[in-house]
Design a protein around this motif. Structure first.
Motif, short mmCIF file in Angstrom:
data_model
loop_
_atom_site.label_atom_id
_atom_site.label_comp_id
_atom_site.label_asym_id
_atom_site.label_seq_id
_atom_site.Cartn_x
_atom_site.Cartn_y
_atom_site.Cartn_z
N SER A 262 0.92 -1.09 -0.09
CA SER A 262 -0.05 -0.08 0.12
C SER A 262 0.79 1.11 0.05
O SER A 262 2.02 1.12 0.36
N TRP A 263 0.21 2.27 -0.36
CA TRP A 263 0.75 3.51 -0.27
C TRP A 263 0.13 4.51 0.51
O TRP A 263 -1.20 4.61 0.70
N PRO A 264 0.69 5.12 1.63
CA PRO A 264 -0.05 6.38 2.47
C PRO A 264 -0.69 7.47 1.85
O PRO A 264 0.08 7.85 0.98
N TRP A 265 -2.06 7.39 1.98
CA TRP A 265 -2.81 8.51 1.26
C TRP A 265 -2.28 9.96 1.83
O TRP A 265 -2.18 11.09 0.81
N ALA A 266 -1.52 10.11 2.97
CA ALA A 266 -1.09 11.34 3.28
C ALA A 266 0.02 11.90 2.72
O ALA A 266 0.08 12.99 2.46
N ALA A 267 0.79 10.89 2.02
CA ALA A 267 1.89 11.22 1.07
C ALA A 267 1.67 11.31 -0.24
O ALA A 267 2.41 11.76 -1.14
N GLN A 310 -5.15 4.58 2.91
CA GLN A 310 -4.04 3.82 2.12
C GLN A 310 -4.67 3.53 0.77
O GLN A 310 -5.97 3.36 0.49
N ILE A 311 -3.90 3.58 -0.33
CA ILE A 311 -4.25 2.91 -1.62
C ILE A 311 -3.46 1.69 -1.74
O ILE A 311 -2.26 1.60 -1.38
N GLY A 312 -4.22 0.59 -1.87
CA GLY A 312 -3.67 -0.79 -1.90
C GLY A 312 -3.40 -1.41 -3.24
O GLY A 312 -3.94 -1.12 -4.26
N LEU A 313 -2.50 -2.39 -3.39
CA LEU A 313 -2.23 -3.29 -4.60
C LEU A 313 -1.85 -4.54 -4.14
O LEU A 313 -1.11 -5.05 -3.28
N VAL A 314 -3.05 -5.48 -4.46
CA VAL A 314 -2.80 -7.00 -4.45
C VAL A 314 -2.61 -7.69 -5.48
O VAL A 314 -3.39 -7.45 -6.51
N THR A 315 -1.65 -8.71 -5.63
CA THR A 315 -1.22 -9.24 -6.90
C THR A 315 -1.01 -10.69 -6.48
O THR A 315 -0.36 -11.04 -5.74
N GLN A 316 -1.36 -11.57 -7.71
CA GLN A 316 -1.06 -12.87 -7.63
C GLN A 316 -0.40 -13.23 -9.05
O GLN A 316 -1.00 -12.65 -10.05
N VAL A 317 0.83 -14.01 -9.05
CA VAL A 317 1.33 -14.61 -10.23
C VAL A 317 1.41 -15.94 -9.97
O VAL A 317 1.69 -16.67 -8.89
N ASP A 318 1.24 -16.54 -11.17
CA ASP A 318 1.38 -18.18 -11.24
C ASP A 318 2.92 -18.30 -10.93
O ASP A 318 3.80 -17.96 -11.93
N GLY A 344 4.38 0.38 1.64
CA GLY A 344 4.55 -0.33 2.60
C GLY A 344 3.47 -1.55 3.03
O GLY A 344 2.97 -1.97 1.88
N ALA A 345 3.44 -2.07 3.91
CA ALA A 345 2.45 -3.22 4.24
C ALA A 345 1.01 -2.49 3.94
O ALA A 345 0.65 -1.57 4.27
N LEU A 346 -0.01 -3.67 3.29
CA LEU A 346 -1.42 -3.15 3.34
C LEU A 346 -1.98 -3.47 4.94
O LEU A 346 -2.11 -4.64 5.39
N THR A 347 -2.37 -2.43 5.60
CA THR A 347 -2.87 -2.61 7.07
C THR A 347 -4.13 -2.03 7.25
O THR A 347 -4.61 -2.02 8.52
N THR A 348 -5.03 -1.80 6.31
CA THR A 348 -6.40 -1.41 6.66
C THR A 348 -7.15 -2.39 5.44
O THR A 348 -6.79 -2.74 4.59
N SER A 349 -8.60 -2.64 6.05
CA SER A 349 -9.47 -3.09 5.49
C SER A 349 -9.76 -2.29 4.05
O SER A 349 -9.89 -1.06 4.10
N MET A 350 -9.92 -2.87 2.97
CA MET A 350 -10.27 -2.17 1.76
C MET A 350 -11.08 -3.06 0.86
O MET A 350 -10.80 -4.13 0.36
N GLY A 351 -12.24 -2.45 0.24
CA GLY A 351 -13.10 -3.32 -0.44
C GLY A 351 -13.60 -4.87 0.32
O GLY A 351 -14.01 -4.74 1.53
N GLU A 352 -13.08 -5.87 -0.39
CA GLU A 352 -13.45 -7.15 0.03
C GLU A 352 -12.31 -7.68 0.38
O GLU A 352 -12.12 -8.97 0.77
N PHE A 353 -11.21 -6.93 0.93
CA PHE A 353 -9.79 -7.41 1.53
C PHE A 353 -9.92 -7.12 2.71
O PHE A 353 -10.04 -5.57 3.03
N SER A 354 -9.20 -7.70 3.58
CA SER A 354 -8.97 -7.17 5.14
C SER A 354 -7.37 -6.94 5.10
O SER A 354 -6.75 -7.11 4.05
N ALA A 355 -7.06 -6.29 6.03
CA ALA A 355 -5.63 -6.22 6.11
C ALA A 355 -4.67 -7.32 5.95
O ALA A 355 -5.04 -8.39 6.42
N MET A 356 -3.59 -7.19 5.04
CA MET A 356 -2.89 -8.26 4.95
C MET A 356 -1.33 -7.87 5.07
O MET A 356 -0.53 -8.06 4.23
#
Length: 549
Positions: A262-267, A310-318, A344-356
């Motif tokens: 994630s990226w912090p919105w404050a920045a 936060q703005i988050g990015l979740v990625t899956q790769v084969d 940094g780490a994804l530490t807030t709940s967003m959409g259908e994802f919890s903190a990871m």
């Protein structure tokens, strides 16, 4: 043994009354046609009724005369026949994830609940996997993979029912590698009603020589609740000749790399925000060809409202493809180019994802473990208080500067203070684009990525301001095309499974492009002909159902 169920007032002969279950009063002594010995019919007199009159979105609550909980095709035929003869408005439920009021609508008198039809197995006679409409995505993944090592490339949310998901085209994290779930649809069983008002079950197949082929085609992206009641799907890879179940469908990756940052919105400055959206969109536009090796990667960019933090990015790769680790590393480097903010780490709940936070450094997991985790990670879809609004768009090109500016304006606005307001961008293209736009009813084959406006809240008092923010942000982003993403070189319409009745309203769709073109593009005239043939009485209809010609 089958028994006829007779109506007398609200008491059901054949054991229903003794079990505390009542059935709708058609007329005293009139039989409910068909075989319903094991069906359950729930009315307002029954304790369980409040649990059966709403789905995931608590904005929509119905008051039907009855909910028919069916478990066989014969029971579906009987329930539909009853509704037609009694002149009752009927709606269909599989998993309860309909985003608009198509199932739970005040005008609906009978809800046909298919959630109990959840059987999954291999049909040797058709050499295909049989899946009933009430089976949820996670149930399908677990059984197909655990027993046979195969998969159908469907959605991510564990509790979505197969009924509507498949009918709308389906989509999921494996789409770039394997295509859409409808690309593997071999046959479909549908309960239809003819011009005389007679209900019957029909099986339609992929075979062009099948006289029912047009009904199969309509269920490869034509939307749920339009033509009849799906009671069974069969899946098989087109052209598969093996008689071994483990070779009839594709295999998912044995393992995947999972990353969450994630990226912090404050920045995040306007320039950083622009870089993130351009990086994401440019990557997918450049890597959307069917044979592109980066189709092994699929990712979500979650542009949350600033109140999330936060703005988050979740990625899956084969993880089994050559240089999978390098592919992921290059992707993350590409996403951060020009942002000027260290993720940094994804530490807030967003959409259908919890903190990871445990996935700030990529981790390798068996495919089913990763699928189960991502599908069930957030309790959002289980929260019985949540109200929601959704909008969608398909994108063919890099985000234009004007759209980015509009998104930044609204996602930093003080009009709402809602951490669960998000724009979710998700990967598309790859294998999806290998199928012609008219080969299935799903038309958005040229899209590089997909967008979902997804907003959740729990207080009814927040309805007006939250819906207004969603409408205004969407309209502003697409202001140069009449407030909606019309099909052109940049945008490619909307996703029918993210139903949005605003598209039918000229106050919100100010373009010259109607809602049905946004969903179906050039495939709509053919869908109307299918409707004319298979539902000539318009029995199966809702707020945006396919219209009779």
């Amino acid at each position: 043994m089958s028994r006829r169920l007779f109506i007398s007032g609200t008491a059901a002969v054949a054991g229903g009354a003794a079990a505390g279950i009542s059935v709708p009063d058609a007329s005293a002594g009139t039989p409910l046609p068909g075989t319903l010995s094991d069906a359950v019919v729930v009315t307002p007199a029954n304790q369980q009724y409040p649990d059966l009159i709403t789905g995931m979105n608590q904005r929509w609550v119905a008051r039907p005369e009855a909910i028919h909980l069916v478990s066989t095709t014969e029971q579906v035929v009987a329930a539909v026949q009853y509704a037609v003869r009694a002149g009752k408005r009927v709606s269909l439920r599989s998993g309860g994830h309909c985003l608009e009021d198509f199932v739970y609508n005040p005008s609906v008198q009978v809800v046909l609940d298919l959630s109990g039809m959840n059987q999954i197995g291999f049909d040797a006679a058709r050499n295909a996997f049989s899946v009933e409409p009430g089976a949820t995505l996670l149930e399908v993944y677990e059984k197909l993979y655990s027993l046979w090592g195969v998969v159908v490339p469907g959605g991510i949310c564990y509790s979505v029912g197969m009924g509507g998901h498949v009918a709308g085209g389906g989509w999921g994290l494996l789409c770039r590698k394997l295509g859409l779930i409808v690309d593997y649809l071999h046959a479909v069983e549908v309960v239809v009603v003819d011009a005389a008002g007679t209900a019957r079950a029909v099986v339609a197949t992929r075979d062009p020589a099948d006289p029912h082929h047009d009904l199969w085609w309509a269920h490869t992206g034509g939307g749920g609740g339009n033509f009849g009641v799906v009671t069974r799907y069969w899946f098989r890879t087109p052209g598969a000749t093996s008689r071994l179940p483990g070779e009839v469908l594709p295999k998912p990756p044995a393992s995947v790399l999972l990353s969450a940052i994630s990226w912090p919105w404050a920045a995040i400055t306007p320039a950083a925000f622009s870089a993130l959206l351009k990086n994401y969109s440019a990557y997918h536009v450049a890597n959307s060809a069917p044979d592109n090796p980066r189709r092994a990667l699929c990712s979500f960019l979650m542009v949350n409202h600033k109140s999330n933090g936060q703005i988050g990015l979740v990625t899956q790769v084969d993880a089994t493809v050559p240089d999978a680790d390098r592919m992921l590393e290059e992707w993350l480097t590409t996403m951060n180019r020009g942002v000027g903010v260290r993720p940094g780490a994804l530490t807030t709940s967003m959409g259908e994802f919890s903190a990871m936070p445990q996935f700030a450094a990529p981790r390798r997991l068996p495919w089913l473990q990763a699928t189960r985790f991502l599908g069930t990670t957030n309790p959002t879809v289980n929260d019985p208080t949540l109200r929601a609004d959704f909008k969608s768009a398909y994108m063919r090109a890099v985000f234009p500067d004007r759209q980015i500016a509009a998104l930044y304006k609204h996602f930093t606005s003080n009009a709402i203070d809602n951490p669960q307001a998000a724009l979710v961008a998700s990967g598309f293209g790859g294998a999806v684009s290998s199928v012609a736009a008219g080969a299935t009813a799903f038309p958005h084959r040229a899209a590089a990525f997909k967008l979902l406006w997804q907003v959740w809240w729990s207080d009814r008092a927040d309805d007006a301001k939250t819906v207004a923010w969603t409408r205004e942000s969407y309209a502003d982003v697409y202001s140069d095309t009449g407030a909606v993403p019309v099909p052109n070189a940049v945008t490619d319409g909307c996703y029918v499974n993210y139903a949005d009745t605003d598209l039918s309203n000229p106050a919100f769709n100010r373009s010259s492009v109607p809602w049905y073109t946004l969903y179906y593009k050039e495939n709509y005239p053919r869908l109307r002909q299918v409707k004319k043939r298979w539902d000539p009485r318009d029995v199966f209809r809702h707020g945006q159902s396919v219209q009779l010609p």
